[in-house]
Design a protein around this motif. Structure first.
Motif, short mmCIF file in Angstrom:
data_model
loop_
_atom_site.label_atom_id
_atom_site.label_comp_id
_atom_site.label_asym_id
_atom_site.label_seq_id
_atom_site.Cartn_x
_atom_site.Cartn_y
_atom_site.Cartn_z
N ASN A 165 -2.98 6.88 4.73
CA ASN A 165 -3.11 6.01 3.56
C ASN A 165 -4.54 5.48 3.54
N HIS A 173 0.35 4.62 -1.98
CA HIS A 173 -0.84 5.44 -1.70
C HIS A 173 -0.69 6.26 -0.42
N ARG A 174 0.50 6.24 0.14
CA ARG A 174 0.79 7.05 1.33
C ARG A 174 0.80 8.52 0.92
N ASP A 175 0.05 9.37 1.66
CA ASP A 175 0.00 10.78 1.28
C ASP A 175 -0.24 11.66 2.51
N TYR A 198 -5.69 2.97 2.23
CA TYR A 198 -5.71 1.50 2.31
C TYR A 198 -5.23 0.97 3.66
N MET A 231 -12.57 1.25 0.13
CA MET A 231 -11.26 0.68 -0.17
C MET A 231 -11.22 -0.76 0.30
N ALA A 240 -10.66 -0.56 -5.18
CA ALA A 240 -11.34 0.65 -4.71
C ALA A 240 -12.72 0.77 -5.32
N VAL A 277 0.82 -1.21 0.00
CA VAL A 277 0.00 0.00 0.00
C VAL A 277 0.86 1.27 0.00
#
Length: 196
Positions: A116, A55-57, A118, A188, A155, A52
């Motif tokens: 994230n 998709h780290r933000d 997820y 998700m 998703a 995952v």
């Protein structure tokens, strides 16, 4: 001194104290097991965190509804009917899920502002995988106890679509509706696949 004195005395608990300690022992055992499971869940999520990582933000995500787990098994024998089970996470397990997510964030070295979408379904899937290996609760095959799964991310419509496993696989899909701090809502899912 008379029995009705007003002095304070510490009560000493022991085998002959006359109090029932069974309830306290059960609570302590439940807390010990919850701590053990949360740690094992975070450890597995840490091992699978690479899946995952893209998709780290800097957007914060929170649970926006009841998470669901789906188990699907399809025997190598094509004539055998596949097994399918699903259910929502019990509400009393939500504090456990929060604890396991926090432990996973620490293992993956997430900063305060990082998140994230997820992460919650990843941790949920890891909890079910750990619990299945521990107790056999989900009835998944022995391969789920000895092998790390292949991880797939899904998703929205794909997250809730029917599972179509190929013969000889066991699959576990953890689905979580999440909401960003900006108000965006998504469903998700993280799917684990084991081959027998």
């Amino acid at each position: 001194m008379a029995p009705d004195h007003d002095h304070d005395h510490a009560h000493v608990h022991g085998p002959g104290c006359g109090h029932d300690h069974a309830a306290g022992d059960e609570v302590a055992e439940a807390e010990r097991l919850a701590n053990e499971l949360a740690d094992a869940t975070a450890r597995l999520a840490g091992q699978l965190g690479w899946a995952v990582a893209p998709h780290r933000d800097r957007t914060r995500w929170s649970l926006a509804g009841a998470p669901v787990a789906v188990v699907f098994e399809r025997a190598a024998n094509r004539a055998a009917k596949p097994k399918h089970r699903s259910g929502q996470l019990a509400p009393e397990l939500l504090p456990f899920l929060v604890d396991a997510v926090l432990r996973t964030r620490e293992r993956l070295a997430y900063a305060d502002g990082e998140d994230n979408p997820y992460l919650i379904p990843l941790v949920l899937g890891c909890f079910y995988a750990v619990e299945s290996a521990r107790s056999g609760a989900l009835g998944l095959g022995p391969e789920t106890r000895r092998d790390l799964p292949h991880v797939e991310l899904l998703a929205d419509d794909d997250a809730t679509a029917d599972i179509r496993g190929v013969p000889g696989t066991a699959m576990l899909r953890a689905i979580a509706p999440v909401e960003s701090d900006a108000g965006a809502e998504h469903v998700m899912a993280v799917q684990f696949v084991w081959r027998s």
